[in-house]
Design an enzyme around this catalytic site. Structure first.
Site, PDB file in Angstrom:
ATOM      1  CE1 TYR A   1      -0.177  58.960  32.607  1.00  0.00           C
ATOM      2  CE2 TYR A   1       2.102  59.041  32.016  1.00  0.00           C
ATOM      3  CZ  TYR A   1       1.173  58.848  32.978  1.00  0.00           C
ATOM      4  OH  TYR A   1       1.922  58.259  34.140  1.00  0.00           O
TER       5      TYR A   1
ATOM      6  CG  ASP B   1     -10.118  54.394  42.836  1.00  0.00           C
ATOM      7  OD1 ASP B   1     -10.954  54.275  41.851  1.00  0.00           O
ATOM      8  OD2 ASP B   1      -8.947  54.043  42.991  1.00  0.00           O
TER       9      ASP B   1
ATOM     10  CE  LYS C   1       0.566  61.164  35.442  1.00  0.00           C
ATOM     11  NZ  LYS C   1      -0.214  61.174  36.816  1.00  0.00           N
TER      12      LYS C   1
ATOM     13  CB  ILE D   1       5.521  51.338  38.424  1.00  0.00           C
ATOM     14  CG1 ILE D   1       6.614  52.783  38.565  1.00  0.00           C
ATOM     15  CG2 ILE D   1       5.165  50.798  39.663  1.00  0.00           C
ATOM     16  CD1 ILE D   1       7.820  52.280  39.160  1.00  0.00           C
TER      17      ILE D   1
ATOM     18  CB  THR E   1       0.687  49.543  38.229  1.00  0.00           C
ATOM     19  OG1 THR E   1       0.641  50.276  36.994  1.00  0.00           O
ATOM     20  CG2 THR E   1       1.559  50.045  39.006  1.00  0.00           C
TER      21      THR E   1
ATOM     22  CG  ASP F   1     -14.903  62.061  38.268  1.00  0.00           C
ATOM     23  OD1 ASP F   1     -13.605  62.392  37.977  1.00  0.00           O
ATOM     24  OD2 ASP F   1     -15.823  61.710  37.362  1.00  0.00           O
ATOM     25  CB  VAL F   2      -9.687  63.180  40.860  1.00  0.00           C
ATOM     26  CG1 VAL F   2      -9.532  62.225  42.185  1.00  0.00           C
ATOM     27  CG2 VAL F   2      -9.148  62.744  39.780  1.00  0.00           C
TER      28      VAL F   2
END
Length: 252
Positions: A157, A39, A161, A190, A192, A65-66
């Protein structure tokens, strides 16, 4: 009670400090996996690793950092040096931007695509040599119900996705005979921190919850259970699939 469904397996989880990522990490640890937690939130990452180790698990943390190919290479080097193998890659890191087509800023678009879409591809590219060498490996990519249907908002987004969904399918076909399964999970609403602003609204201002037949938000633990199924050997004949966990949101 635990069944140790991931006993002996090594799993790398990105976005590990997020709601779904942390729930997945804690479940995988209880099921016997040795974890590499990744992360950008360094302090939260270290705290998660300590929490897992205090309960008898084994966890290594790496700041990642992906969207950075170099940092992915460093993370995989850590996996190789620490464990020598990789059984499971869970690409869970993600960010959201809510505006639609006309209101999305270019820099916001680029960042969402970099993290959600490019980050998933970079992760698979970096990890695949270890996964292929394993011969019985699983990749679980996190998409969304918004990678399946339109919402009229969250343009970047949704684009990212949707890309994760098809990227997972093409990788599943490419590696089906090389011992690597690739599937995507599609959460609905969800509970979160990422969508807390929506959850804090009330009544008809929560259209996705109102439209969900079960009339509630899901829990991070319910997504983690789906991740566990796809990560383990129980799903040995499952690849290129979409596991939708949305309380029926996309059923109508």
């Amino acid at each position: 009670m635990t069944t140790q469904r991931l006993s002996g397996k090594v799993a790398l989880i990105t976005g590990a400090t997020g709601g779904i990522g942390a729930a997945t990490a804690e479940l995988f640890a209880r099921e016997g996996a040795r974890l590499v937690l990744a992360d950008v939130a360094e302090e939260a990452l270290a705290a998660l690793a300590r929490r897992i180790e205090e309960t008898g698990g084994q966890a290594v943390s790496v700041v990642l950092d992906v969207s950075s190919a170099r940092q992915w290479d460093d993370a995989i080097t850590t996996v190789r040096e620490r464990f020598g193998t990789l059984d499971v890659l869970v690409n869970c890191a993600g960010i959201v931007d809510w505006p639609g087509i006309e209101d999305t800023r270019e820099e916001a678009w680029d960042r969402v695509i970099d993290v959600n879409q490019k980050g998933t591809w970079l992760g698979m590219r970096a990890a695949m040599p270890l996964l292929r060498a394993n011969g019985n490996a699983s990749v679980v990519n996190t998409s969304s119900v918004l990678g399946l249907v339109g919402s009229g908002a969250a343009a970047a987004y949704q684009a990212s996705k949707g890309a994760v969904r098809l990227l997972s399918k093409t990788a599943a076909v490419e590696y089906a005979r090389q011992g690597v399964r690739v599937n995507s999970v599609h959460p609905g609403v969800i509970a979160t921190p990422m969508i807390q602003e929506i959850l804090d609204e009330e009544g008809d201002r929560q259209p996705d919850i109102v439209r969900t037949p079960m009339r509630r938000a899901g829990r991070a633990e319910e997504i983690a259970a789906a991740m566990l199924f796809l990560a383990g050997d129980e799903s040995s004949f499952v690849t290129g699939s979409e596991l939708v966990v949305d309380g029926g949101l996309t059923a109508h």
